[in-house]
Write a protein that holds these residues in place. Structure first.
Motif, PDB file in Angstrom:
ATOM      1  N   ARG A   1      37.612  48.356  43.298  1.00 34.93           N
ATOM      2  CA  ARG A   1      36.511  47.990  42.420  1.00 34.93           C
ATOM      3  C   ARG A   1      35.255  47.691  43.232  1.00 34.93           C
TER       4      ARG A   1
ATOM      5  N   SER B   1      47.924  41.392  38.383  1.00 38.32           N
ATOM      6  CA  SER B   1      47.522  42.800  38.346  1.00 38.32           C
ATOM      7  C   SER B   1      46.903  43.143  36.997  1.00 38.32           C
TER       8      SER B   1
ATOM      9  N   GLN C   1      39.475  43.197  34.484  1.00 36.61           N
ATOM     10  CA  GLN C   1      38.155  43.204  35.114  1.00 36.61           C
ATOM     11  C   GLN C   1      37.625  44.628  35.247  1.00 36.61           C
ATOM     12  N   GLN C   2      38.496  45.543  35.645  1.00 39.17           N
ATOM     13  CA  GLN C   2      38.092  46.933  35.823  1.00 39.17           C
ATOM     14  C   GLN C   2      37.578  47.530  34.514  1.00 39.17           C
TER      15      GLN C   2
ATOM     16  N   PHE D   1      40.828  37.238  42.484  1.00 38.36           N
ATOM     17  CA  PHE D   1      42.233  37.488  42.706  1.00 38.36           C
ATOM     18  C   PHE D   1      43.025  37.019  41.503  1.00 38.36           C
TER      19      PHE D   1
ATOM     20  N   GLN E   1      43.612  47.087  44.263  1.00 42.45           N
ATOM     21  CA  GLN E   1      42.848  47.163  43.013  1.00 42.45           C
ATOM     22  C   GLN E   1      41.483  46.504  43.176  1.00 42.45           C
ATOM     23  N   ILE E   2      41.438  45.407  43.901  1.00 40.22           N
ATOM     24  CA  ILE E   2      40.201  44.661  44.081  1.00 40.22           C
ATOM     25  C   ILE E   2      39.256  45.401  45.017  1.00 40.22           C
TER      26      ILE E   2
ATOM     27  N   TYR F   1      48.292  45.276  44.653  1.00 37.30           N
ATOM     28  CA  TYR F   1      47.497  44.269  43.953  1.00 37.30           C
ATOM     29  C   TYR F   1      46.115  44.159  44.597  1.00 37.30           C
TER      30      TYR F   1
ATOM     31  N   GLN G   1      43.386  41.968  37.043  1.00 33.52           N
ATOM     32  CA  GLN G   1      42.509  42.883  37.769  1.00 33.52           C
ATOM     33  C   GLN G   1      42.159  44.098  36.913  1.00 33.52           C
TER      34      GLN G   1
END
Length: 349
Positions: A179, A205, A211-212, A24, A175-176, A172, A208
């Motif tokens: 993924r 955000s 990470q993507q 997060f 997005q997690i 937000y 995230q």
């Protein structure tokens, strides 16, 4: 050398904020848990789920006992969408939240707040089922629970987004879940852009999105670094988005074999980029601490310590006054608090 001993691949925790591949971005541990160790140098190091925020500490206690009647008005009183998102992320790490939020959602089906908290919790709960094992070692039952819980999160968060379109939190957390559910690059991009329309400079955000774009999630090192740098340069000086540059270098460091990793972080190019990012963000005179600012300081402190820039790292450690966030110290083998202490003490000498 123990200070540079990394976790490998999927063996890193899949737990909350700083968990590998999820994250997060808040960097806090379980709701009712704080870890203390006697410090050899400096104040006692503490992994604090509230990150020093007493209002959040009270809310974490309410979440732990399922006191929704007290927690709901506290959440409703949070006017800033970024603050609310940060708080929901911390609350989502409290064990058992999925149980009483199910009842709250059933009793008040038109209330968005329990939907948001339940959706956020189901994402954390999904990764708890999957665990931090390598994919090949995750059982069929673990995969089933992982996707079942992500599906619930998706349903609840999309419902919340439709009901209250101006809210940041659904986009937000979506997005997690995107993924984790491998919904693809286009969907991930749409969700990131939806979050930015509601909060253009939202640090979490952007984390995230970073990470993507990591190689481990189907992106590339070049994409990751380009995103980090362009985001930093597009933001006003003093913005927390400079942290993205440090996070990107830590991700690249983590992906390198022993020996090459230290050479990478101590290379003149990387050192210059870390210095530029720090002085454009956390060390800039215009930097204004917001809820969760300690996460960015921990990131830079670890990066500079690993890069043998002890003087700069010491400034960041001093500002933290012993407050540890799980991310990015979870990238190292062992306990985050012990890793923090070892690096802080080394930089103090």
């Amino acid at each position: 050398m123990p200070l540079f001993r990394r976790r490998s691949g999927d063996d890193a925790p899949q737990g909350q904020a700083g968990r590998r591949g999820l994250g997060f971005g808040f960097g806090f541990g379980r709701g009712e848990r704080a870890t203390e160790r006697a410090a050899a140098v400096g104040p006692v190091a503490v992994l604090d789920p509230a990150c020093g925020d007493e209002a959040l500490r009270l809310m974490l206690g309410q979440a732990a006992v399922g006191d929704w009647s007290s927690l709901r008005p506290a959440l409703a009183a949070v006017e800033d969408e970024a603050d609310l998102t940060w708080i929901l992320g911390a609350l989502a790490d409290v064990d058992g939240v999925e149980e009483w939020t199910a009842k709250a959602v059933a009793e008040r089906p038109d209330d968005t707040l329990p939907l948001l908290l339940s959706g956020a919790r189901h994402i954390t709960w999904a990764w708890e089922a999957r665990t931090g094992a390598r994919a090949k070692h995750v059982t069929e039952e673990q995969w089933r629970l992982f996707h079942e819980r992500l599906d619930i999160a998706e349903e609840q968060l999309l419902a919340a987004a439709e009901r209250e379109p101006a809210r940041l939190a659904p986009w937000y957390f979506l997005q997690i879940s995107a993924r984790g559910a491998s919904l693809g690059r286009e969907e991930a991009t749409c969700r990131f852009e939806a979050a930015l329309r509601r909060a253009p400079g939202h640090p979490a955000s952007h984390r995230q999105r970073l990470q993507q774009l990591c190689a481990k999630w189907g992106g590339s090192h070049d994409e990751m670094h380009d995103f980090a740098r362009s985001s930093m340069l597009a933001a006003p000086e003093g913005s927390q988005l400079g942290e993205l540059v440090a996070l990107a270098h830590l991700e690249r460091w983590l992906d390198l074999p022993d020996g090459e990793d230290h050479a990478y972080l101590t290379s003149p190019t990387v050192l210059a980029e870390l210095q530029e990012a720090a002085f454009r963000s956390v060390l800039h005179p215009d930097f204004t601490p917001v809820r969760g600012w300690q996460g960015a300081f921990n990131t830079f402190a670890m990066a500079f310590s690993l890069a043998d820039q002890r003087k700069t790292a010491r400034v960041l450690f001093d500002a933290l006054d012993g407050l540890v966030t799980e991310s990015p110290w979870h990238y190292l083998a062992g306990d985050p608090v012990e890793n923090f202490r070892a690096h802080r003490d080394r930089c103090a000498r």
